[in-house]
Design a protein around this motif. Structure first.
Motif, PDB file in Angstrom:
ATOM      1  N   GLN A  43       0.833  -1.205   0.000  1.00  0.00           N
ATOM      2  CA  GLN A  43       0.000   0.000   0.000  1.00  0.00           C
ATOM      3  C   GLN A  43       0.863   1.249   0.000  1.00  0.00           C
ATOM      4  O   GLN A  43       1.949   1.271   0.572  1.00  0.00           O
ATOM      5  CB  GLN A  43      -0.904   0.028   1.239  1.00  0.00           C
ATOM      6  CG  GLN A  43      -1.720  -1.218   1.484  1.00  0.00           C
ATOM      7  CD  GLN A  43      -2.791  -1.445   0.457  1.00  0.00           C
ATOM      8  OE1 GLN A  43      -3.279  -0.488  -0.168  1.00  0.00           O
ATOM      9  NE2 GLN A  43      -3.194  -2.703   0.265  1.00  0.00           N
ATOM     10  N   GLY A  96      -3.003   4.414  -3.134  1.00  0.00           N
ATOM     11  CA  GLY A  96      -3.642   3.126  -3.409  1.00  0.00           C
ATOM     12  C   GLY A  96      -2.656   1.989  -3.232  1.00  0.00           C
ATOM     13  O   GLY A  96      -1.626   2.132  -2.564  1.00  0.00           O
ATOM     14  N   SER A  97      -2.950   0.870  -3.840  1.00  0.00           N
ATOM     15  CA  SER A  97      -2.028  -0.257  -3.740  1.00  0.00           C
ATOM     16  C   SER A  97      -0.815  -0.016  -4.636  1.00  0.00           C
ATOM     17  O   SER A  97      -0.906   0.665  -5.659  1.00  0.00           O
ATOM     18  CB  SER A  97      -2.727  -1.553  -4.154  1.00  0.00           C
ATOM     19  OG  SER A  97      -2.950  -1.581  -5.544  1.00  0.00           O
ATOM     20  N   GLU A 134       1.138  -6.259   7.137  1.00  0.00           N
ATOM     21  CA  GLU A 134      -0.222  -5.794   6.881  1.00  0.00           C
ATOM     22  C   GLU A 134      -0.341  -4.378   7.406  1.00  0.00           C
ATOM     23  O   GLU A 134      -0.120  -4.130   8.604  1.00  0.00           O
ATOM     24  CB  GLU A 134      -1.236  -6.697   7.585  1.00  0.00           C
ATOM     25  CG  GLU A 134      -2.675  -6.455   7.194  1.00  0.00           C
ATOM     26  CD  GLU A 134      -3.087  -7.157   5.919  1.00  0.00           C
ATOM     27  OE1 GLU A 134      -4.098  -6.752   5.316  1.00  0.00           O
ATOM     28  OE2 GLU A 134      -2.394  -8.113   5.522  1.00  0.00           O
ATOM     29  N   SER A 136      -5.698  -1.664   4.081  1.00  0.00           N
ATOM     30  CA  SER A 136      -6.204  -0.580   3.234  1.00  0.00           C
ATOM     31  C   SER A 136      -5.259   0.614   3.277  1.00  0.00           C
ATOM     32  O   SER A 136      -4.775   0.994   4.347  1.00  0.00           O
ATOM     33  CB  SER A 136      -7.594  -0.135   3.703  1.00  0.00           C
ATOM     34  OG  SER A 136      -7.994   1.047   3.034  1.00  0.00           O
ATOM     35  N   HIS A 137      -5.049   1.224   2.112  1.00  0.00           N
ATOM     36  CA  HIS A 137      -4.214   2.422   2.065  1.00  0.00           C
ATOM     37  C   HIS A 137      -4.913   3.618   2.708  1.00  0.00           C
ATOM     38  O   HIS A 137      -4.272   4.651   2.964  1.00  0.00           O
ATOM     39  CB  HIS A 137      -3.868   2.760   0.610  1.00  0.00           C
ATOM     40  CG  HIS A 137      -4.999   3.356  -0.148  1.00  0.00           C
ATOM     41  ND1 HIS A 137      -6.029   2.598  -0.678  1.00  0.00           N
ATOM     42  CD2 HIS A 137      -5.287   4.643  -0.466  1.00  0.00           C
ATOM     43  CE1 HIS A 137      -6.880   3.392  -1.295  1.00  0.00           C
ATOM     44  NE2 HIS A 137      -6.463   4.642  -1.181  1.00  0.00           N
ATOM     45  N   LYS A 138      -6.199   3.503   3.005  1.00  0.00           N
ATOM     46  CA  LYS A 138      -6.957   4.640   3.526  1.00  0.00           C
ATOM     47  C   LYS A 138      -6.457   5.104   4.896  1.00  0.00           C
ATOM     48  O   LYS A 138      -6.715   6.236   5.298  1.00  0.00           O
ATOM     49  CB  LYS A 138      -8.442   4.283   3.596  1.00  0.00           C
ATOM     50  CG  LYS A 138      -9.058   4.038   2.215  1.00  0.00           C
ATOM     51  CD  LYS A 138     -10.525   3.657   2.312  1.00  0.00           C
ATOM     52  CE  LYS A 138     -11.111   3.399   0.927  1.00  0.00           C
ATOM     53  NZ  LYS A 138     -12.540   3.005   0.984  1.00  0.00           N
ATOM     54  N   TRP A 139      -5.751   4.216   5.620  1.00  0.00           N
ATOM     55  CA  TRP A 139      -5.215   4.593   6.927  1.00  0.00           C
ATOM     56  C   TRP A 139      -3.728   4.903   6.851  1.00  0.00           C
ATOM     57  O   TRP A 139      -3.033   4.916   7.872  1.00  0.00           O
ATOM     58  CB  TRP A 139      -5.499   3.489   7.939  1.00  0.00           C
ATOM     59  CG  TRP A 139      -6.955   3.426   8.276  1.00  0.00           C
ATOM     60  CD1 TRP A 139      -7.891   2.614   7.709  1.00  0.00           C
ATOM     61  CD2 TRP A 139      -7.651   4.250   9.215  1.00  0.00           C
ATOM     62  NE1 TRP A 139      -9.135   2.877   8.253  1.00  0.00           N
ATOM     63  CE2 TRP A 139      -9.016   3.875   9.175  1.00  0.00           C
ATOM     64  CE3 TRP A 139      -7.256   5.266  10.090  1.00  0.00           C
ATOM     65  CZ2 TRP A 139      -9.980   4.469   9.980  1.00  0.00           C
ATOM     66  CZ3 TRP A 139      -8.218   5.864  10.893  1.00  0.00           C
ATOM     67  CH2 TRP A 139      -9.554   5.470  10.844  1.00  0.00           C
TER      68      TRP A 139
END
Length: 285
Positions: free
Chosen positions: A185, A189-190, A246, A257-260
């Motif tokens: 990530q 995004g990824s 992770e 998730s990249h959102k964090w």
């Protein structure tokens, strides 16, 4: 000698406490990078509480001890917590993270004089070059200790990384252990979507490095990999660990998730995180 040398169970408890520090630090100022910090916690705890040879009587040159450099400086919360818990400075100072006049800036810097920090980092791509220079200095000083450096996998998009990788192999800098945090990530995004990294093992081997792989969120697997890396130094090749982690590990709603990457939890989310990161005897600052 490492001043701590904790058992695996003690390492797990320490990691949980460090993760509690991380989420509390970024929540307090609604700013910072919890995702990568949580994912790399077990690595930092392994280094500072089991693997590295160092003294908490900090000097900038670090002669006679192992050195660590953080290239992806935005995950400073995990480093600050590990340093404080290891005894470099008072744990209470973690409460000043990202505040005005704090020594604990969002990205590590040196002019505040925070023990444990030897370079300013966060401008991505530079840490490996610095670590290689420090490793060569140790050779010139007949210092047999090692140099460690951590990079993010998204950071490998920086061309300077590959220039440094080529340089280290050519000059047989075999007293360095580099690690790549492979959480897949980055901020947009990824890594697969942004700029696929391909076969990193094949790439680093082609550049002349000795490559190991490890699970960065499992002490039973990470510690042997770090010990193998140490045993592989001094054999004419620089060593690198491709460490699978992770993002957000330990807090279920942050994981994967990249959102964090750079978002702080709100009050409710903080309480959920702390419940999930329970320790036998929490010593929150």
């Amino acid at each position: 000698m490492n001043p701590h040398n904790l058992s695996i169970e003690e390492l797990k408890q320490t990691a949980a406490q460090v993760r509690r520090d991380i989420v509390r630090m970024v929540h307090a100022v609604n700013s910072g990078h919890p995702g990568g910090s949580l994912g790399c916690t077990d690595y930092f705890v392994s280094l500072y509480f089991r693997v590295m040879n160092y003294s908490t009587d900090f000097t900038m040159d670090g002669q006679g001890e192992d050195l660590f450099f953080l290239s992806n400086g935005h995950i400073s919360p995990v480093w600050y917590s590990a340093l404080a818990r290891a005894g470099f400075f008072d744990v209470k100072e973690l409460a000043t993270f990202r505040k005005l006049d704090s020594r604990l800036q969002g990205h590590p810097t040196t002019h505040e004089g925070l023990p444990g920090i030897r370079i300013a980092s966060g401008s991505l791509g530079q840490g490996l070059s610095v670590a290689i220079g420090a490793a060569q200095a140790k050779k010139l000083n007949n210092d047999n200790n090692l140099v460690y450096v951590l990079m993010g996998d998204g950071e490998l998009e920086e061309g300077q990384i590959w220039e440094a990788a080529m340089y280290a192999a050519h000059h047989k800098v075999d007293n360095i252990i580099a690690t790549v945090d492979r959480n897949g990530q980055q901020i947009d995004g990824s890594t697969a979507e942004v700029a696929g990294l391909g076969d990193l093992r094949a790439k680093f081997e082609a550049f002349g490095w000795h490559v190991l792989e490890a699970d960065g969120n499992n002490f039973e697997l990470l510690l042997p990999a770090l010990e193998e890396a140490k045993a592989t130094t001094g054999k004419g090749k620089p060593v690198i660990i491709l460490m699978n982690t992770e993002m957000g590990f330990g807090v279920d709603y942050m994981m994967g998730s990249h959102k964090w990457h750079g978002v702080a939890p709100n009050d409710e989310q903080l309480e959920i995180a702390l419940q999930q990161l329970a320790v036998e005897q929490a010593s929150d600052y």
